[in-house]
Design an enzyme around this catalytic site. Structure first.
Site, PDB file in Angstrom:
ATOM      1  N   GLN A  90      -4.838  -1.528   9.584  1.00  0.00           N
ATOM      2  CA  GLN A  90      -4.476  -2.751   9.138  1.00  0.00           C
ATOM      3  C   GLN A  90      -5.040  -3.884   9.988  1.00  0.00           C
ATOM      4  O   GLN A  90      -4.766  -3.885  11.175  1.00  0.00           O
ATOM      5  CB  GLN A  90      -3.260  -2.993   8.630  1.00  0.00           C
ATOM      6  CG  GLN A  90      -2.859  -4.430   8.029  1.00  0.00           C
ATOM      7  CD  GLN A  90      -3.213  -4.461   6.590  1.00  0.00           C
ATOM      8  OE1 GLN A  90      -3.271  -3.448   5.711  1.00  0.00           O
ATOM      9  NE2 GLN A  90      -3.798  -5.518   6.025  1.00  0.00           N
TER      10      GLN A  90
ATOM     11  N   ASP B 161     -10.913   2.870   4.045  1.00  0.00           N
ATOM     12  CA  ASP B 161     -11.310   1.487   4.066  1.00  0.00           C
ATOM     13  C   ASP B 161     -12.759   1.429   3.725  1.00  0.00           C
ATOM     14  O   ASP B 161     -13.225   0.083   3.539  1.00  0.00           O
ATOM     15  CB  ASP B 161     -10.638   0.904   5.139  1.00  0.00           C
ATOM     16  CG  ASP B 161      -9.457   0.013   4.873  1.00  0.00           C
ATOM     17  OD1 ASP B 161      -9.225  -0.402   3.726  1.00  0.00           O
ATOM     18  OD2 ASP B 161      -8.830  -0.439   5.857  1.00  0.00           O
TER      19      ASP B 161
ATOM     20  N   LYS C  37       0.681  -1.166   0.307  1.00  0.00           N
ATOM     21  CA  LYS C  37       0.045   0.035   0.037  1.00  0.00           C
ATOM     22  C   LYS C  37       1.084   1.398  -0.160  1.00  0.00           C
ATOM     23  O   LYS C  37       0.594   2.384  -0.684  1.00  0.00           O
ATOM     24  CB  LYS C  37      -1.026  -0.010   1.083  1.00  0.00           C
ATOM     25  CG  LYS C  37      -2.336  -1.172   1.212  1.00  0.00           C
ATOM     26  CD  LYS C  37      -2.762  -1.331   2.503  1.00  0.00           C
ATOM     27  CE  LYS C  37      -3.621  -2.476   2.158  1.00  0.00           C
ATOM     28  NZ  LYS C  37      -4.467  -2.606   3.581  1.00  0.00           N
TER      29      LYS C  37
HETATM   30  C1  BQF Z   1      -1.966  -9.907  -6.146  1.00  0.00           C
HETATM   31  C2  BQF Z   1      -6.160  -9.076   2.859  1.00  0.00           C
HETATM   32  C3  BQF Z   1      -6.848 -11.024   3.978  1.00  0.00           C
HETATM   33  C4  BQF Z   1      -6.812 -10.479   5.016  1.00  0.00           C
HETATM   34  C5  BQF Z   1      -6.386  -9.317   5.121  1.00  0.00           C
HETATM   35  C6  BQF Z   1      -2.135  -7.871  -4.837  1.00  0.00           C
HETATM   36  C7  BQF Z   1      -2.783  -7.760  -2.421  1.00  0.00           C
HETATM   37  C8  BQF Z   1      -3.028  -9.151  -2.242  1.00  0.00           C
HETATM   38  C9  BQF Z   1      -2.775  -9.822  -3.603  1.00  0.00           C
HETATM   39  C10 BQF Z   1      -3.113  -6.907  -1.004  1.00  0.00           C
HETATM   40  C11 BQF Z   1      -5.736  -8.382   1.473  1.00  0.00           C
HETATM   41  C12 BQF Z   1      -5.662  -8.935   0.202  1.00  0.00           C
HETATM   42  C13 BQF Z   1      -5.259  -7.127   1.889  1.00  0.00           C
HETATM   43  C14 BQF Z   1      -2.271  -9.166  -4.949  1.00  0.00           C
HETATM   44  C15 BQF Z   1      -4.413  -6.130   0.819  1.00  0.00           C
HETATM   45  C16 BQF Z   1      -5.323  -7.905  -0.779  1.00  0.00           C
HETATM   46  O1  BQF Z   1      -1.208  -9.626  -6.687  1.00  0.00           O
HETATM   47  O2  BQF Z   1      -2.961 -10.723  -6.154  1.00  0.00           O
HETATM   48  C17 BQF Z   1      -2.468  -7.243  -3.465  1.00  0.00           C
HETATM   49  O3  BQF Z   1      -2.333  -6.126  -0.753  1.00  0.00           O
HETATM   50  N1  BQF Z   1      -4.359  -7.131  -0.467  1.00  0.00           N
HETATM   51  C18 BQF Z   1      -5.212  -6.432   3.322  1.00  0.00           C
HETATM   52  O4  BQF Z   1      -4.524  -5.435   3.266  1.00  0.00           O
HETATM   53  O5  BQF Z   1      -5.540  -7.311   4.096  1.00  0.00           O
HETATM   54  C19 BQF Z   1      -5.938  -8.277   3.723  1.00  0.00           C
HETATM   55  C20 BQF Z   1      -6.691 -10.435   2.572  1.00  0.00           C
END
Ligand code: BQF
Length: 288
Positions: free
Chosen positions: A95, A118, A51
């Site tokens: 987060q 968010d 991010k």
């Molecule tokens: C990709 C998330 C579960 C729990 C908390 C790019 C992300 C993921 C995959 C990413 C996720 C999932 C995020 C890919 C943010 C998505 O290339 O396929 C980016 O950074 N995500 C999160 O902040 O908290 C989570 C999933």
């Protein structure tokens, strides 16, 4: 046909970067996102790095405030209240998940809704349900944007959402139902009876249950559009890290029956990040 989320997200980031440049050239300071990371979960740390990198790419300022895993709820609430009143802060992202001594909902509810990029604050959830302006949660917004930019017709179609989480299932249900979008939506979960029969009826499948390869070929109507939101780690000794990421969909077999399908990685994930940036830029503009 593959829906290339990585490519589409990259186009969106480039649009956001242009809009941010324009915003700053009009005499405004760059948008600013405060990211709060509590504890040392490696997946969370990696999401937060992604991010921050994306913010930098788009000319959005950001800092990550990293707090110890023993941080109390009170300490976190105090930090939120400081960020709420700081006029230099446009967006606040906490987060998830948080350590067990902290109540997620209490923290989310403490964020100023106008800084809740968010889109998890009850006010923003309510606005999504009512179809009013507000911040839309990033993953559901990313799913809708993927469908739009891939030319998927939604009106009148049967959409089946697998998973009823507050972060994906419930908000995407409401976005699909929106006037002008007009899907007929069914939500499935662990207690759904005859789940494969329900899913077989879908023109659009949104898989967000968190179980690797849960959606198999026999559940997918030929020609259906399949959006895979899952990010599951499965052991893989051939990888340096010892695992690889797979979705909730058995991609290798479903790809031959779906008309369009998102991969994991490189599908919905990058769109989640792009929509967070969009919300942060919007937060800065709405304040002005
Ligand atoms: C990709 C998330 C579960 C729990 C908390 C790019 C992300 C993921 C995959 C990413 C996720 C999932 C995020 C890919 C943010 C998505 O290339 O396929 C980016 O950074 N995500 C999160 O902040 O908290 C989570 C999933």
């Amino acid at each position: 046909m593959l829906i290339d989320g990585k490519q589409i997200a990259s186009e969106i980031r480039s649009e956001i970067r242009d809009e941010t440049t324009q915003w700053v050239s009009e005499g405004n300071r760059p948008p600013y996102l405060a990211v709060v990371l509590v504890g040392d979960d490696p997946a969370s740390a990696s999401y937060v790095r992604g991010k921050a990198r994306a913010c930098q790419e788009c000319g959005i300022g950001s800092d990550t405030i990293a707090l110890d895993s023993s941080t109390s709820e009170k300490e976190l609430l105090d930090l939120i209240s400081k960020l709420n009143t700081d006029s230099e802060v446009d967006g606040i992202l906490v987060q998830l998940p948080l350590p067990s001594q902290i109540d997620d909902q209490k923290v989310i509810s403490a964020i100023d809704p106008s800084k809740d990029v968010d889109g998890f604050h009850p006010v923003n959830i309510g606005n999504v349900v009512l179809g009013r302006p507000g911040f839309t949660p990033a993953t559901p917004a990313g799913i809708m944007e993927l469908l739009r930019r891939s030319g998927v017709e939604i009106s009148g179609k049967n959409a089946v959402v697998l998973g009823r989480s507050n972060i994906v299932g419930k908000p995407v249900l409401n976005l699909l139902l929106q006037k002008g979008t007009d899907a007929t939506v069914t939500i499935c979960h662990s207690r759904t009876r005859n789940l494969p029969d329900v899913v077989r009826n879908a023109d659009i499948i949104i898989a967000a249950i968190g179980r690797a390869h849960f959606v198999t070929k026999d559940m997918v109507k030929p020609g259906a559009v399949v959006i895979d939101v899952g990010i599951n780690r499965i052991d893989d000794d051939s990888r340096e890290r010892g695992y690889r990421l797979v979705g909730d969909v058995d991609f290798d077999n479903v790809v031959s029956v779906a008309s369009k399908i998102t991969p994991v990685p490189g599908g919905v994930g990058p769109m989640t990040i792009a929509m967070l940036l969009r919300n942060t830029l919007d937060a800065a503009r709405r304040k002005a």
